[in-house]
Design an enzyme around this catalytic site. Structure first.
Site, PDB file in Angstrom:
ATOM      1  N   ARG A 161      49.302  45.339  39.404  1.00 39.53           N
ATOM      2  CA  ARG A 161      48.380  45.971  40.347  1.00 39.53           C
ATOM      3  C   ARG A 161      47.120  45.121  40.558  1.00 39.53           C
ATOM      4  O   ARG A 161      46.566  44.574  39.622  1.00 39.53           O
ATOM      5  CB  ARG A 161      47.992  47.348  39.798  1.00 39.53           C
ATOM      6  CG  ARG A 161      47.026  48.100  40.685  1.00 39.53           C
ATOM      7  CD  ARG A 161      47.067  49.551  40.405  1.00 39.53           C
ATOM      8  NE  ARG A 161      46.465  49.923  39.135  1.00 39.53           N
ATOM      9  CZ  ARG A 161      46.289  51.187  38.762  1.00 39.53           C
ATOM     10  NH1 ARG A 161      46.689  52.169  39.542  1.00 39.53           N
ATOM     11  NH2 ARG A 161      45.741  51.464  37.606  1.00 39.53           N
ATOM     12  N   ARG A 194      42.097  45.279  37.337  1.00 37.46           N
ATOM     13  CA  ARG A 194      41.251  46.162  36.538  1.00 37.46           C
ATOM     14  C   ARG A 194      41.386  45.798  35.062  1.00 37.46           C
ATOM     15  O   ARG A 194      42.488  45.512  34.598  1.00 37.46           O
ATOM     16  CB  ARG A 194      41.690  47.618  36.740  1.00 37.46           C
ATOM     17  CG  ARG A 194      41.248  48.184  38.065  1.00 37.46           C
ATOM     18  CD  ARG A 194      41.883  49.501  38.388  1.00 37.46           C
ATOM     19  NE  ARG A 194      42.023  50.417  37.260  1.00 37.46           N
ATOM     20  CZ  ARG A 194      42.401  51.689  37.374  1.00 37.46           C
ATOM     21  NH1 ARG A 194      42.667  52.177  38.565  1.00 37.46           N
ATOM     22  NH2 ARG A 194      42.527  52.458  36.337  1.00 37.46           N
ATOM     23  N   ARG A 205      46.411  53.589  27.279  1.00 38.89           N
ATOM     24  CA  ARG A 205      46.383  54.587  28.368  1.00 38.89           C
ATOM     25  C   ARG A 205      47.653  55.428  28.389  1.00 38.89           C
ATOM     26  O   ARG A 205      47.605  56.629  28.640  1.00 38.89           O
ATOM     27  CB  ARG A 205      46.211  53.881  29.715  1.00 38.89           C
ATOM     28  CG  ARG A 205      44.827  53.320  29.882  1.00 38.89           C
ATOM     29  CD  ARG A 205      44.763  52.360  31.030  1.00 38.89           C
ATOM     30  NE  ARG A 205      44.837  53.057  32.308  1.00 38.89           N
ATOM     31  CZ  ARG A 205      45.119  52.455  33.454  1.00 38.89           C
ATOM     32  NH1 ARG A 205      45.395  51.178  33.481  1.00 38.89           N
ATOM     33  NH2 ARG A 205      45.147  53.146  34.560  1.00 38.89           N
TER      34      ARG A 205
END
Ligand code: AMP
Length: 260
Positions: A161, A194, A205
């Site tokens: 991403r 990120r 996460r």
């Protein structure tokens, strides 16, 4: 907040005193949605697409924490500094900090334009606080959409991403690359990975999701609000799938609730 105003995403990011932009159209049937799903499942992208189609505002607690992390250190409260550190590690920010921030912008939840919550609630405690506030204020949730995706696919999506620094548009190095190298197609902003999309944070996460957020599926199922959506397809197809499921749900409720 009047129907002439829209609690748009940028106002939410700027803090409680920021005014909302005027609504371009009236939202006669506001949608009030929560988007659930593991990190990387595409909630942010879907929230953006749903915002364009339904006109409800896209509110992302993750965006608020990321925006706070770009402020000068002297402008960050001690709670916000601690929250940013949790976020960098991929861990959940404590419920009290998250709830304080959401309550600061409670007028966004009251807005007649509706809302699409992306990344909040993330724990049962947050969901209970939200239910308490919504029921006190008489604001009904329309539905809770749960995006479902196999774990291997999630990890591949997260590690590839890339996000635009300016407009937050999300790309993927393989499945949805930007046309220019490292540059956003929409606004020309720089693309970045990120910090919490790096492998060491992804593991943290995913564990936080399994432990704290996955129980929300049962929580909202019991409230009769859950709408499961398979998240394997193009973003536009998944959005269309979501809209169809929401319309079907709304039609079924009208049929079973005389006088509604
Ligand atoms: P997201 O963009 O939704 O993936 O959020 C990025 C990070 O912000 C998360 O990994 C958490 O560290 C933090 N965060 C965002 N929303 C919440 C929340 N509702 N509860 C706890 N932490 C959150």
């Amino acid at each position: 907040m009047t129907s002439k105003h829209n609690n748009d995403r940028s106002a939410w990011l700027q803090g409680p005193s920021a005014p909302c932009l005027p609504l371009s159209t009236e939202n006669a049937h506001p949608w009030r949605l929560i988007l659930l799903g593991a990190p990387g499942v595409g909630k942010g992208t879907q929230a953006d697409l749903l915002h364009q189609r339904l006109k409800s505002c896209h509110l992302s607690t993750g965006d608020v924490f990321r925006a706070a992390s770009t402020h000068a250190e002297c402008d960050q409260s001690p709670a916000m500094k601690a929250a940013i550190e949790f976020m960098r590690r991929g861990a959940l920010v404590p419920d009290t900090t998250v709830w304080e921030m959401v309550r600061e912008r409670a007028q966004c939840l009251r807005c007649r334009g509706g809302f699409i919550l992306d990344g909040f609630p993330r724990t049962v405690a947050q969901a209970e606080s939200l239910q308490g506030l919504l029921s006190t204020e008489g604001i009904p949730l329309s539905a809770v959409v749960n995006y479902e995706l196999p774990l291997e696919e999630i990890v591949a999506r997260l590690s590839g991403r890339r996000t635009c620094k300016c407009c937050k548009t999300v790309y993927h190095v393989v499945h949805q690359p930007a046309k220019g190298q490292g540059v956003c197609d929409r606004c020309g902003g720089q693309l970045f990975q990120r910090e919490d999309d790096r492998p060491e944070s992804i593991t943290v996460r995913m564990e936080a999701y399994e432990r704290s957020t996955a129980p929300l599926i049962e929580f909202y199922k019991k409230l009769g609000l859950l709408v499961p959506i398979a998240a394997v397809a193009s973003p536009d197809q998944i959005c269309q799938r979501t809209l169809t499921a929401l319309e079907e749900r709304s039609a079924a409720r009208v049929l079973t609730t005389p006088g509604e």
